[in-house]
Write a protein that holds these residues in place. Sequence first.
Motif, PDB file in Angstrom:
ATOM      1  N   LEU A 150       0.930  -1.095   0.030  1.00 21.14           N
ATOM      2  CA  LEU A 150      -0.005   0.303  -0.054  1.00 21.14           C
ATOM      3  C   LEU A 150       0.830   1.303   0.043  1.00 21.14           C
ATOM      4  CD1 LEU A 150      -3.020   1.467   0.351  1.00 21.14           C
ATOM      5  CD2 LEU A 150      -2.789   0.975   2.598  1.00 21.14           C
ATOM      6  N   GLY A 151       1.981   1.023   0.696  1.00 20.44           N
ATOM      7  CA  GLY A 151       2.907   2.598   0.731  1.00 20.44           C
ATOM      8  C   GLY A 151       3.463   2.701  -0.165  1.00 20.44           C
ATOM      9  N   GLU A 152       2.742   2.183  -1.730  1.00 14.60           N
ATOM     10  CA  GLU A 152       3.442   3.069  -2.700  1.00 14.60           C
ATOM     11  C   GLU A 152       2.166   3.057  -3.966  1.00 14.60           C
ATOM     12  OE1 GLU A 152       5.398  -0.743  -5.211  1.00 14.60           O
ATOM     13  OE2 GLU A 152       6.702  -1.541  -3.188  1.00 14.60           O
ATOM     14  N   CYS A 153       1.808   3.515  -3.489  1.00 17.99           N
ATOM     15  CA  CYS A 153       0.497   3.705  -3.663  1.00 17.99           C
ATOM     16  C   CYS A 153       0.234   5.194  -4.585  1.00 17.99           C
ATOM     17  CB  CYS A 153      -1.011   2.929  -3.443  1.00 17.99           C
ATOM     18  SG  CYS A 153      -1.064   1.488  -3.542  1.00 17.99           S
ATOM     19  N   GLY A 154       0.928   5.720  -2.652  1.00 14.38           N
ATOM     20  CA  GLY A 154       0.714   7.237  -2.690  1.00 14.38           C
ATOM     21  C   GLY A 154      -0.666   8.220  -2.690  1.00 14.38           C
ATOM     22  N   LEU A 155      -1.208   8.352  -3.481  1.00 15.92           N
ATOM     23  CA  LEU A 155      -2.736   9.073  -3.091  1.00 15.92           C
ATOM     24  C   LEU A 155      -3.196   8.116  -3.778  1.00 15.92           C
ATOM     25  CD1 LEU A 155      -2.639  13.102  -3.171  1.00 15.92           C
ATOM     26  CD2 LEU A 155      -2.387  11.295  -0.839  1.00 15.92           C
ATOM     27  N   SER A 156      -3.255   7.054  -4.729  1.00 15.85           N
ATOM     28  CA  SER A 156      -3.973   6.279  -5.837  1.00 15.85           C
ATOM     29  C   SER A 156      -4.345   5.107  -4.588  1.00 15.85           C
ATOM     30  CB  SER A 156      -3.118   5.693  -6.937  1.00 15.85           C
ATOM     31  OG  SER A 156      -3.843   5.874  -7.841  1.00 15.85           O
ATOM     32  N   TYR A 157      -5.418   5.444  -4.237  1.00 16.40           N
ATOM     33  CA  TYR A 157      -5.552   4.212  -3.117  1.00 16.40           C
ATOM     34  C   TYR A 157      -7.188   5.173  -3.314  1.00 16.40           C
ATOM     35  CZ  TYR A 157      -5.361   6.013   1.288  1.00 16.40           C
ATOM     36  OH  TYR A 157      -4.883   6.978   2.810  1.00 16.40           O
ATOM     37  N   ALA A 158      -8.698   4.202  -2.641  1.00 14.44           N
ATOM     38  CA  ALA A 158      -9.962   4.514  -1.713  1.00 14.44           C
ATOM     39  C   ALA A 158     -10.232   3.073  -0.540  1.00 14.44           C
ATOM     40  CB  ALA A 158     -10.753   4.310  -3.075  1.00 14.44           C
ATOM     41  N   VAL A 159     -10.703   3.960  -0.150  1.00 11.34           N
ATOM     42  CA  VAL A 159     -11.037   2.995   1.408  1.00 11.34           C
ATOM     43  C   VAL A 159     -12.462   3.301   1.024  1.00 11.34           C
ATOM     44  CG1 VAL A 159     -11.298   2.742   3.222  1.00 11.34           C
ATOM     45  CG2 VAL A 159      -9.229   3.387   2.358  1.00 11.34           C
ATOM     46  N   VAL A 160     -12.796   1.618   1.357  1.00 13.37           N
ATOM     47  CA  VAL A 160     -14.501   1.677   1.244  1.00 13.37           C
ATOM     48  C   VAL A 160     -14.866   0.821   2.214  1.00 13.37           C
ATOM     49  CG1 VAL A 160     -16.417   0.160   0.000  1.00 13.37           C
ATOM     50  CG2 VAL A 160     -15.072   1.388  -1.449  1.00 13.37           C
ATOM     51  N   SER A 161     -16.902   1.042   2.930  1.00 10.94           N
ATOM     52  CA  SER A 161     -16.692   0.276   3.864  1.00 10.94           C
ATOM     53  C   SER A 161     -18.465   0.580   3.880  1.00 10.94           C
ATOM     54  CB  SER A 161     -16.733   1.110   5.479  1.00 10.94           C
ATOM     55  OG  SER A 161     -17.348   2.453   5.340  1.00 10.94           O
ATOM     56  N   ILE A 162     -18.786  -0.823   4.822  1.00 13.62           N
ATOM     57  CA  ILE A 162     -20.141  -0.999   5.288  1.00 13.62           C
ATOM     58  C   ILE A 162     -20.877  -0.978   6.221  1.00 13.62           C
ATOM     59  CG2 ILE A 162     -19.991  -3.432   4.862  1.00 13.62           C
ATOM     60  CD1 ILE A 162     -22.569  -3.534   2.787  1.00 13.62           C
ATOM     61  N   MET A 163     -21.973  -0.565   6.119  1.00 11.67           N
ATOM     62  CA  MET A 163     -22.634  -0.605   7.780  1.00 11.67           C
ATOM     63  C   MET A 163     -23.620  -0.369   7.653  1.00 11.67           C
ATOM     64  SD  MET A 163     -21.927   3.299   9.127  1.00 11.67           S
ATOM     65  CE  MET A 163     -22.058   4.970   8.152  1.00 11.67           C
TER      66      MET A 163
ATOM     67  N   GLU B  32      -9.031  -1.399 -10.145  1.00 11.72           N
ATOM     68  CA  GLU B  32      -8.061  -0.364 -10.113  1.00 11.72           C
ATOM     69  C   GLU B  32      -8.981   0.858  -9.769  1.00 11.72           C
ATOM     70  OE1 GLU B  32      -5.132   0.275 -10.390  1.00 11.72           O
ATOM     71  OE2 GLU B  32      -4.695  -2.791 -11.202  1.00 11.72           O
ATOM     72  N   PRO B  33      -8.060   1.670  -8.878  1.00 11.15           N
ATOM     73  CA  PRO B  33      -6.859   1.492  -7.995  1.00 11.15           C
ATOM     74  C   PRO B  33      -7.447   0.940  -6.908  1.00 11.15           C
ATOM     75  CG  PRO B  33      -7.966   4.048  -7.242  1.00 11.15           C
ATOM     76  CD  PRO B  33      -8.545   3.167  -8.181  1.00 11.15           C
ATOM     77  N   CYS B  34      -5.614   0.696  -6.326  1.00 12.95           N
ATOM     78  CA  CYS B  34      -6.042  -0.160  -5.366  1.00 12.95           C
ATOM     79  C   CYS B  34      -6.916   0.205  -3.786  1.00 12.95           C
ATOM     80  CB  CYS B  34      -4.883  -0.052  -4.608  1.00 12.95           C
ATOM     81  SG  CYS B  34      -4.948  -0.591  -2.854  1.00 12.95           S
ATOM     82  N   THR B  35      -7.792  -0.338  -4.011  1.00 14.33           N
ATOM     83  CA  THR B  35      -9.769  -0.024  -3.377  1.00 14.33           C
ATOM     84  C   THR B  35      -9.372  -1.437  -1.640  1.00 14.33           C
ATOM     85  OG1 THR B  35     -10.701   0.106  -5.152  1.00 14.33           O
ATOM     86  CG2 THR B  35     -11.449   0.249  -3.277  1.00 14.33           C
ATOM     87  N   LEU B  36      -9.089  -0.236  -0.371  1.00 10.57           N
ATOM     88  CA  LEU B  36      -9.298  -1.436   0.422  1.00 10.57           C
ATOM     89  C   LEU B  36     -11.233  -1.768   1.267  1.00 10.57           C
ATOM     90  CD1 LEU B  36      -6.647   0.571   2.167  1.00 10.57           C
ATOM     91  CD2 LEU B  36      -6.203  -1.347   1.023  1.00 10.57           C
ATOM     92  N   VAL B  37     -11.189  -2.573   1.732  1.00  5.77           N
ATOM     93  CA  VAL B  37     -12.835  -2.802   1.746  1.00  5.77           C
ATOM     94  C   VAL B  37     -13.078  -3.297   3.394  1.00  5.77           C
ATOM     95  CG1 VAL B  37     -14.982  -4.354   1.678  1.00  5.77           C
ATOM     96  CG2 VAL B  37     -13.285  -3.832  -0.667  1.00  5.77           C
ATOM     97  N   MET B  38     -13.923  -2.190   3.854  1.00  6.43           N
ATOM     98  CA  MET B  38     -14.011  -2.654   5.252  1.00  6.43           C
ATOM     99  C   MET B  38     -15.339  -2.919   5.863  1.00  6.43           C
ATOM    100  SD  MET B  38     -11.943   0.293   7.630  1.00  6.43           S
ATOM    101  CE  MET B  38     -13.205   1.797   7.305  1.00  6.43           C
ATOM    102  N   ASP B  39     -15.592  -4.310   6.511  1.00  4.49           N
ATOM    103  CA  ASP B  39     -16.483  -5.399   6.936  1.00  4.49           C
ATOM    104  C   ASP B  39     -16.541  -4.512   8.598  1.00  4.49           C
ATOM    105  OD1 ASP B  39     -19.134  -6.424   6.995  1.00  4.49           O
ATOM    106  OD2 ASP B  39     -18.068  -8.371   6.958  1.00  4.49           O
TER     107      ASP B  39
ATOM    108  N   VAL C  51      -5.387  10.859   2.706  1.00  4.88           N
ATOM    109  CA  VAL C  51      -4.401  11.253   3.631  1.00  4.88           C
ATOM    110  C   VAL C  51      -3.374  10.188   2.577  1.00  4.88           C
ATOM    111  CG1 VAL C  51      -3.050   9.611   5.944  1.00  4.88           C
ATOM    112  CG2 VAL C  51      -4.739  11.264   5.878  1.00  4.88           C
ATOM    113  N   PRO C  52      -1.867  10.438   2.493  1.00  2.00           N
ATOM    114  CA  PRO C  52      -0.987   9.819   1.790  1.00  2.00           C
ATOM    115  C   PRO C  52      -0.916   8.191   2.230  1.00  2.00           C
ATOM    116  CG  PRO C  52       0.278  11.777   2.367  1.00  2.00           C
ATOM    117  CD  PRO C  52      -1.168  11.856   3.185  1.00  2.00           C
ATOM    118  N   ALA C  53      -1.441   7.194   1.399  1.00  4.41           N
ATOM    119  CA  ALA C  53      -1.369   5.430   1.206  1.00  4.41           C
ATOM    120  C   ALA C  53      -0.220   5.033   2.886  1.00  4.41           C
ATOM    121  CB  ALA C  53      -1.114   4.990   0.356  1.00  4.41           C
TER     122      ALA C  53
END
Length: 811
Positions: free
Chosen positions: A31-44, A88-95, A254-256
């Motif tokens: 993840l550290g290599e992604c810089g600002l090119s990442y997204a975070v998705v969560s579900i509630m 794409e780009p790197c996407t983090l998913v929170m459950d 926030v930077p990755a």
Amino acid sequence: MGDACFSTQLIDGDGVFNVSGLENFMKEVRLGECGLSYAVVSIMGPQSSGKSTLLNHLFGTNFREMDAFRGRSQTTKGIWLAKAQNIEPCTLVMDLEGTDGRERGEDDTAFEKQSALFALAVSDIVLINMWCHDIGREQAANKPLLKTVFQVMMRLFSPRKTTLLFVIRDKSRTPLENLEPILREDIQKIWDAVPKPHAHKETPLSEFFDVQVVALSSYEEKEELFKEQVSALRDRFQHSIAPGGLAGDRRGVVPASGFSFSSQQFWKVIKENKDLDLPAHKVMVATVRCEEIGNEKIASFSADEEWQQFEEAVQHDYVPGFGKKLSSLLDRCLSEYDMEAIYFDEGVRSSKRQQLESKLLQLVNPAYQSLLDHLRSRTLEAFKESFDKALEKEGFAVAARDCTQTFLEKFDKGSEGLPYAAIQQVKWDPSKVKDKLKRDMEAHVASVRAKKLSELCAKYEAQLTKALAEPVEALLDSASEDTWPAIRKLLQRETKAAVSGLESALSAFELDEATEKELLEKLEKHGRSVVESKAKEEAGRVLIRMKDRFSTLFSRDSDSMPRVWTGKEDIKAITKTARSASMKLLSTMAAIRLDEDGDNIENTLSLALVDTARPGTTDRSIQSFDPLASSSWERVPEEKTLITPVQCKNLWRQFKAETEYTVTQAIAAQEANKRNNNWLPPPWALAAMAILGFNEFMTLLRNPLYLGVIFVAYLVGKAIWVQSDIAREFQRGFLPAVLSLSTKFVPTVMNILKKLADEGQRPAAPERQREMELQPKSTRNGSSYSNVTSAASSSITSSENGPEYSSPVAQ
């Protein structure tokens, strides 16, 4: 080939943050290599509403799903984190753990609220999972939770554009077009009811959130249709952060590489507020928010066009009224801070205001320093110009002192606008800049002083050089006993005059005694160095000078007229006189005699080069001591020696070799003159004519036999003539010559006959050996002169060593 699915439990059911698990997760997904090119998705959403099932189908994750055959119960505990596959780009998913679960109980809703707030804080897209038949119901639609989250989100965190994607599960026959307005109306009511700061009273919901709605069919009843709809929804998550994507309007990313620390801090703050009752925690809210406002004002001030133009102008030149203009900009920025932070805790607000003021002053301080630098530069340039003009009218020290004092006072008084540079918010001390100005002035004065002193010293050195060089050269050329005393007198006179002039000129500089003494001594040393340099230069040409002096004295008489060698001149005496004068020149040039220290160089050279041979002693090899066999002179230091004794000896030998030809030519000219002045025919011709007469002479010519007898008689007579030196005998007079020859005749004839007899008895020698025996000694030693020349040269050399003087014919 799909991406590997990595997952970890981010926060457990007890609210403990899994720091090491998150760090390992970031390394695995890089993840550290992604810089600002990442997204975070969560579900509630509510417990057992199919959140994990939806995420697994939507992003290819492997979250644990509920087993419907075992009954409805809590499946996900805490918060889980995974990486979406092929997105794409790197996407983090929170459950997130479901709300309204019986396991937490009715009263323990703190964790549910904390996890929901955490999701909103770190996520770019938040999925709100809700049942279709619950739309319009207060509790089932998570309205209380959203209300609390909206309120805290605005006051605690810097607003970020978050996408709220409401997913309506088990869609009924009611069209989505009818359900969506109802849902949006409920969300808007929640937003309107949340208390807002004064700055955001009229801020719409769309400023912070992008609300979207999507409906999915029942997974259990219409699985295929569900998967098709999920696949279509998945496509919307591709390039979600690009303009126009689901999270295309996000802010405050926030930077990755800082995601882990940022998440920890978020959870730490949230964890400390169990009930999320932020109004009760004014200090915490005020601290974060006031700091954010302060940072915003600093950024706003830095980006202000008026300040940028002002800053750029100050970088290039001095700006009048600097303080007044800058104070106005600072007051405006601080006033805006006060307006936005008016509702926060007063103590925190004041503290953060001081920090903001300090940061603003640090921001503008370089511009203030630039202004002072420009003022210093202008003052320094004016000082230089005034100082140069003052030097034309006043002495150096007076001009430097007056100009320095005047312009330092101008800098203090701010005659060019410095009082307007004082900023109301702070009293900066310009003393450091003034000290630098003073140092610059002193450095300029020192530089000009050094230049002026250098020019002044060079001027007097040039005058002294001109006054010494040619006279010293002329005195050295004359090379007499009075040469060095005359040079010393000349040096003292000219040096004294130059030192007096320089001392008078230095009085205007008011130098300290040591510096002035050093400059005067330097000038005195320069005078000596000129004489020494000229002496060394002349010493390098001493051989030429010696030959010129010898030629002048030998070839010209006392009236400087060319000599005519008539035979009456004493060549030996003339040669000795000329060589003695050349030796005198050599002794004069052998050492530097600027101090009145006696030496015996002349006596040593005279003894070694002129008076070495005594009558009866002609072989120098028998002498026991050579005074010139040394590399230094007695009582003469090495630094004052120009020509060493050994060099003098070599120069004298070369001098004699190169002047011998002149002497030889003089001797030859003298002999030729003697022969030309003798009008009588040769003695043999007189004898032949007297005895034979003309007729007999003709008879001899007709009879070759007689000629042979006469030739033999000529050879015998010639031998007697040479052995008896008849020509020299007759120079003494006729009668003495006859008497002398009568006594020598018989011994001479006998000697000739004896030599002829010895030659007849001696065995025949090689022709080369006979030639060597008959050649003179000088020819065997490699002399290039003729027999007559060699004989004449040997005659002169021997004549210096003894009283005899013979002609080439005599030898």
